[in-house]
Design a protein around this motif. Structure first.
Motif, PDB file in Angstrom:
ATOM      1  N   LEU A 153      18.299  70.969  58.149  1.00 21.22           N
ATOM      2  CA  LEU A 153      17.311  71.846  57.514  1.00 21.22           C
ATOM      3  C   LEU A 153      16.383  71.068  56.592  1.00 21.22           C
ATOM      4  N   SER A 154      16.910  70.075  55.903  1.00 16.78           N
ATOM      5  CA  SER A 154      16.063  69.241  55.037  1.00 16.78           C
ATOM      6  C   SER A 154      15.015  68.502  55.862  1.00 16.78           C
ATOM      7  N   GLN A 155      15.435  67.994  57.024  1.00 19.26           N
ATOM      8  CA  GLN A 155      14.481  67.298  57.888  1.00 19.26           C
ATOM      9  C   GLN A 155      13.440  68.279  58.425  1.00 19.26           C
ATOM     10  N   ILE A 156      13.867  69.468  58.812  1.00 17.03           N
ATOM     11  CA  ILE A 156      12.930  70.488  59.286  1.00 17.03           C
ATOM     12  C   ILE A 156      11.908  70.792  58.197  1.00 17.03           C
ATOM     13  N   MET A 157      12.389  70.970  56.968  1.00 12.59           N
ATOM     14  CA  MET A 157      11.478  71.257  55.848  1.00 12.59           C
ATOM     15  C   MET A 157      10.470  70.138  55.632  1.00 12.59           C
ATOM     16  N   ARG A 158      10.959  68.898  55.676  1.00  9.80           N
ATOM     17  CA  ARG A 158      10.098  67.736  55.436  1.00  9.80           C
ATOM     18  C   ARG A 158       8.989  67.669  56.493  1.00  9.80           C
ATOM     19  N   GLU A 159       9.371  67.774  57.762  1.00  7.21           N
ATOM     20  CA  GLU A 159       8.386  67.667  58.837  1.00  7.21           C
ATOM     21  C   GLU A 159       7.448  68.881  58.847  1.00  7.21           C
ATOM     22  N   ALA A 160       7.988  70.064  58.574  1.00  5.47           N
ATOM     23  CA  ALA A 160       7.163  71.278  58.524  1.00  5.47           C
ATOM     24  C   ALA A 160       6.129  71.163  57.412  1.00  5.47           C
ATOM     25  N   SER A 161       6.531  70.558  56.303  1.00  4.74           N
ATOM     26  CA  SER A 161       5.613  70.366  55.179  1.00  4.74           C
ATOM     27  C   SER A 161       4.468  69.421  55.567  1.00  4.74           C
ATOM     28  N   ILE A 162       4.799  68.341  56.242  1.00  3.56           N
ATOM     29  CA  ILE A 162       3.765  67.381  56.673  1.00  3.56           C
ATOM     30  C   ILE A 162       2.772  68.055  57.614  1.00  3.56           C
ATOM     31  N   CYS A 163       3.301  68.863  58.551  1.00  2.00           N
ATOM     32  CA  CYS A 163       2.442  69.534  59.546  1.00  2.00           C
ATOM     33  C   CYS A 163       1.844  70.837  59.020  1.00  2.00           C
ATOM     34  N   GLN A 164       2.258  71.255  57.838  1.00  3.42           N
ATOM     35  CA  GLN A 164       1.842  72.537  57.271  1.00  3.42           C
ATOM     36  C   GLN A 164       2.145  73.692  58.226  1.00  3.42           C
ATOM     37  N   ILE A 207      22.924  78.910  54.334  1.00  7.86           N
ATOM     38  CA  ILE A 207      22.016  77.756  54.392  1.00  7.86           C
ATOM     39  C   ILE A 207      20.574  78.226  54.583  1.00  7.86           C
ATOM     40  N   ARG A 208      20.379  79.248  55.428  1.00  7.67           N
ATOM     41  CA  ARG A 208      19.029  79.789  55.642  1.00  7.67           C
ATOM     42  C   ARG A 208      18.460  80.306  54.313  1.00  7.67           C
ATOM     43  N   GLU A 209      19.306  80.957  53.518  1.00  9.92           N
ATOM     44  CA  GLU A 209      18.863  81.464  52.211  1.00  9.92           C
ATOM     45  C   GLU A 209      18.481  80.306  51.292  1.00  9.92           C
ATOM     46  N   ARG A 210      19.277  79.225  51.297  1.00  6.08           N
ATOM     47  CA  ARG A 210      18.937  78.041  50.495  1.00  6.08           C
ATOM     48  C   ARG A 210      17.598  77.466  50.928  1.00  6.08           C
ATOM     49  N   LEU A 211      17.392  77.404  52.238  1.00  5.99           N
ATOM     50  CA  LEU A 211      16.132  76.888  52.781  1.00  5.99           C
ATOM     51  C   LEU A 211      14.957  77.746  52.318  1.00  5.99           C
ATOM     52  N   ARG A 212      15.132  79.068  52.410  1.00  8.17           N
ATOM     53  CA  ARG A 212      14.069  79.989  51.996  1.00  8.17           C
ATOM     54  C   ARG A 212      13.722  79.781  50.521  1.00  8.17           C
ATOM     55  N   GLN A 213      14.765  79.637  49.693  1.00 10.81           N
ATOM     56  CA  GLN A 213      14.540  79.416  48.254  1.00 10.81           C
ATOM     57  C   GLN A 213      13.795  78.110  48.004  1.00 10.81           C
ATOM     58  N   ARG A 214      14.183  77.054  48.713  1.00 10.65           N
ATOM     59  CA  ARG A 214      13.502  75.759  48.546  1.00 10.65           C
ATOM     60  C   ARG A 214      12.048  75.854  48.949  1.00 10.65           C
ATOM     61  N   MET A 215      11.779  76.560  50.062  1.00 10.86           N
ATOM     62  CA  MET A 215      10.404  76.679  50.549  1.00 10.86           C
ATOM     63  C   MET A 215       9.532  77.459  49.564  1.00 10.86           C
ATOM     64  N   GLU A 216      10.124  78.450  48.905  1.00 13.60           N
ATOM     65  CA  GLU A 216       9.370  79.245  47.936  1.00 13.60           C
ATOM     66  C   GLU A 216       9.009  78.411  46.699  1.00 13.60           C
ATOM     67  N   HIS A 217       9.790  77.388  46.399  1.00 12.56           N
ATOM     68  CA  HIS A 217       9.532  76.577  45.222  1.00 12.56           C
ATOM     69  C   HIS A 217       8.591  75.404  45.497  1.00 12.56           C
ATOM     70  N   HIS A 218       8.136  75.286  46.751  1.00 10.22           N
ATOM     71  CA  HIS A 218       7.195  74.200  47.091  1.00 10.22           C
ATOM     72  C   HIS A 218       5.789  74.692  47.103  1.00 10.22           C
TER      73      HIS A 218
END
Length: 101
Positions: A18-29, A90-101
């Motif tokens: 999930l961290s890798q997904i977040m990182r790459e998703a962020s780069i690609c917006q 884990i999905r909830e953790r991911l959602r929370q991290r994405m909201e804080h970016h």
């Protein structure tokens, strides 16, 4: 909720993916939480990218596919109820991290 040793291995693996997904998703917006976006990425449709970066998009797609493989293995090892509870956490953790970016 405290993970058992068996669950913590899966938490770590799924969290890494999930961290890798977040990182790459962020780069690609790419807005991963929007409806249909995950399916588009899996179908190799980069029209969901706000920023074109073919390498990051390829890594995003690979990480997503890896996430599904890890999820399937977790279901086999933990059983469907435990695995789904872990994935939901884990999905909830991911959602929370994405909201804080």
């Amino acid at each position: 909720m405290t993970d058992t040793p068996r669950e913590s291995v899966w938490t770590h693996q799924i969290d890494d993916v999930l961290s890798q997904i977040m990182r790459e998703a962020s780069i690609c917006q790419v807005k991963m939480m929007d409806p249909g976006v995950i399916e588009a990425v899996l179908k190799n449709n980069d029209s969901v990218c706000g920023h074109q970066n073919p390498l990051a998009f390829k890594k995003l797609r690979e990480a997503l596919m890896m996430g599904f493989m890890v999820r399937e293995k977790a279901y086999d090892v933990l059983g469907p109820i435990e695995a789904q509870a872990l994935i939901d956490t884990i999905r909830e953790r991911l959602r929370q991290r994405m909201e804080h970016h």
